[in-house]
Design a protein around this motif. Structure first.
Motif, mmCIF file in Angstrom:
data_model
loop_
_atom_site.group_PDB
_atom_site.id
_atom_site.type_symbol
_atom_site.label_atom_id
_atom_site.label_comp_id
_atom_site.label_asym_id
_atom_site.label_seq_id
_atom_site.Cartn_x
_atom_site.Cartn_y
_atom_site.Cartn_z
ATOM 1 N N ASP A 59 -3.184 5.240 -6.509
ATOM 2 C CA ASP A 59 -2.254 5.717 -5.559
ATOM 3 C C ASP A 59 -2.491 6.604 -4.659
ATOM 4 O O ASP A 59 -3.664 7.513 -4.776
ATOM 5 C CB ASP A 59 -0.830 6.601 -6.389
ATOM 6 N N LEU A 117 4.582 -7.190 0.055
ATOM 7 C CA LEU A 117 4.955 -5.687 -0.268
ATOM 8 C C LEU A 117 5.967 -5.411 -1.466
ATOM 9 O O LEU A 117 6.729 -5.922 -0.786
ATOM 10 C CB LEU A 117 4.992 -4.791 0.633
ATOM 11 N N ASN A 118 5.926 -4.263 -2.022
ATOM 12 C CA ASN A 118 7.173 -3.959 -2.801
ATOM 13 C C ASN A 118 8.188 -5.620 -3.342
ATOM 14 O O ASN A 118 9.258 -5.675 -2.831
ATOM 15 C CB ASN A 118 8.503 -3.538 -2.267
ATOM 16 N N ASP A 122 4.827 -1.669 6.739
ATOM 17 C CA ASP A 122 5.843 -0.956 6.607
ATOM 18 C C ASP A 122 6.338 -0.486 5.642
ATOM 19 O O ASP A 122 6.316 -0.962 4.398
ATOM 20 C CB ASP A 122 7.366 -0.526 7.435
ATOM 21 N N LEU A 123 6.564 1.071 5.013
ATOM 22 C CA LEU A 123 6.799 1.671 3.993
ATOM 23 C C LEU A 123 8.197 2.746 4.142
ATOM 24 O O LEU A 123 8.846 2.850 5.085
ATOM 25 C CB LEU A 123 5.473 3.133 3.528
ATOM 26 N N LYS A 124 8.746 2.404 2.697
ATOM 27 C CA LYS A 124 9.972 2.809 1.935
ATOM 28 C C LYS A 124 9.853 4.504 2.075
ATOM 29 O O LYS A 124 8.767 4.508 1.147
ATOM 30 C CB LYS A 124 11.031 2.128 1.702
ATOM 31 N N LYS A 125 10.954 5.395 1.448
ATOM 32 C CA LYS A 125 10.423 6.435 1.432
ATOM 33 C C LYS A 125 10.328 5.966 -0.292
ATOM 34 O O LYS A 125 10.883 5.949 -1.037
ATOM 35 C CB LYS A 125 12.055 7.332 1.535
ATOM 36 N N ASN A 172 6.026 2.799 -3.091
ATOM 37 C CA ASN A 172 6.214 1.346 -2.063
ATOM 38 C C ASN A 172 4.277 1.297 -2.690
ATOM 39 O O ASN A 172 3.476 1.174 -3.133
ATOM 40 C CB ASN A 172 5.316 1.957 -0.446
ATOM 41 N N ARG A 173 4.303 -0.393 -3.368
ATOM 42 C CA ARG A 173 3.915 -0.783 -4.092
ATOM 43 C C ARG A 173 3.332 -1.875 -3.043
ATOM 44 O O ARG A 173 3.767 -2.899 -2.755
ATOM 45 C CB ARG A 173 4.242 -1.606 -5.795
ATOM 46 N N ILE A 174 1.371 -1.764 -3.480
ATOM 47 C CA ILE A 174 1.148 -2.585 -2.441
ATOM 48 C C ILE A 174 0.178 -4.080 -3.678
ATOM 49 O O ILE A 174 -0.291 -3.631 -4.419
ATOM 50 C CB ILE A 174 0.432 -2.703 -1.437
ATOM 51 N N LYS A 230 5.596 7.727 0.159
ATOM 52 C CA LYS A 230 6.068 8.587 1.169
ATOM 53 C C LYS A 230 7.148 9.256 0.932
ATOM 54 O O LYS A 230 7.410 9.008 -0.228
ATOM 55 C CB LYS A 230 6.564 6.942 2.019
#
Length: 213
Positions: A110, A137-138, A158-161, A164-166, A212
Motif C-alpha cells: 500500500d 479500480l474499486n 482518479d482517486l477517491k478520499k 482505493n483498491r487497484i 488518499k
C-alpha cells in the motif's frame, strides 16, 4: 570632217576594249574525288551502322538453359529454412517448469498520497510471451484487456478520499506461464511512489492499496 569621223571610230574601239576587261571571266568547275566512292554510294558515309539482320545472336534461350545444367537432385549444400533463427534461452527454462504450479492472489503493498490521481505503469519484465491482464479500480473495470509488452504501458486513475483498491487480474499465462509483470505507481507530480512484481496464474489478482489523505 574626216578627222572628226576617225576620232569617233577610235573612241568606240577604246570603249569596247574597256567594256571587255570589265566582264568577269568564267572557268569550268572541276570536281575531284574518289571515283570508287561515287560508284559505291553505300560506302560514302563515314558512319557505318552494322546490320543486325546479317548477324546471328551468339546464344539463344535453349543454349542458355542447357549451359546452366540445372540439378534437380537433392543436395546437402542447400541452406535449410530457419538455420539462423536464434531462440531466447528463457523460453526453455520457463517451459521446463511444472505446469501444475499454481500462483494465487498477491498483495503488492500500500502507498499514501494526497494527489487527485495516480499513474499506474506495467510491463512484462520477463520474456514477452503474450501475457494479458485486466485493470480494476474499486471493483470497476477500467482496462478490460491489456497486452503486456517489454515497454511500459499505463493509465491515470482518479482517486477517491480514503482507500482505493487497484487489482490486476491475469487473463492468461502466455505461452510459458505464469503471468509476469512489473508495476510502477506515480503520484500526480510524476514521482515514483511504489514498485513491485507479480507472478500470477490465470484468474489470479495482484492488488495495490492507495490511500488518499
Amino acid at each position: 570632217m574626216r578627222i572628226i569621223y576617225l576620232c569617233y571610230i577610235v573612241f568606240l574601239v577604246s570603249a569596247l576594249g574597256m567594256a571587255q576587261t570589265d566582264l568577269p571571266s568564267t572557268q569550268p568547275l572541276i570536281i575531284k574525288g574518289d571515283r570508287s566512292i561515287m560508284d559505291k554510294p553505300e560506302e560514302s558515309t563515314p558512319l557505318k551502322i552494322p546490320s543486325i539482320l546479317d548477324k546471328k545472336p551468339k546464344t539463344n534461350l535453349r543454349d542458355s538453359l542447357t549451359a546452366r545444367q540445372i540439378n534437380m537432385l537433392p543436395t546437402r549444400n542447400l541452406v535449410q529454412a530457419g538455420h539462423d533463427l536464434k531462440l531466447d534461452p528463457k523460453v526453455g527454462e520457463k517451459e521446463s517448469k511444472n505446469s501444475s504450479t499454481y500462483f494465487g492472489d498477491m498483495y503488492l503493498g500500500d502507498v499514501k498520497t494526497n494527489g487527485k490521481f495516480v499513474g499506474v505503469m506495467y510491463r512484462d519484465h520477463e520474456y514477452v510471451d503474450g501475457d494479458r491482464i485486466r485493470v480494476i479500480l474499486n471493483d470497476e473495470v477500467v482496462e478490460p484487456n491489456v497486452f503486456l509488452t517489454g515497454a511500459f504501458k499505463g493509465i491515470n486513475l482518479d482517486l477517491k478520499k480514503g482507500f482505493n483498491r487497484i487489482d490486476f487480474e491475469a487473463l492468461n499465462q502466455g505461452t510459458s506461464g505464469p503471468n509476469t509483470a512489473q508495476v510502477n505507481v506515480y503520484d500526480d507530480q510524476g514521482k515514483l511512489i511504489h514498485s513491485n512484481l507479480w507472478n500470477l496464474s490465470t484468474g489470479s489478482k495482484a492488488t495495490i492499496i492507495v490511500v488518499k489523505d
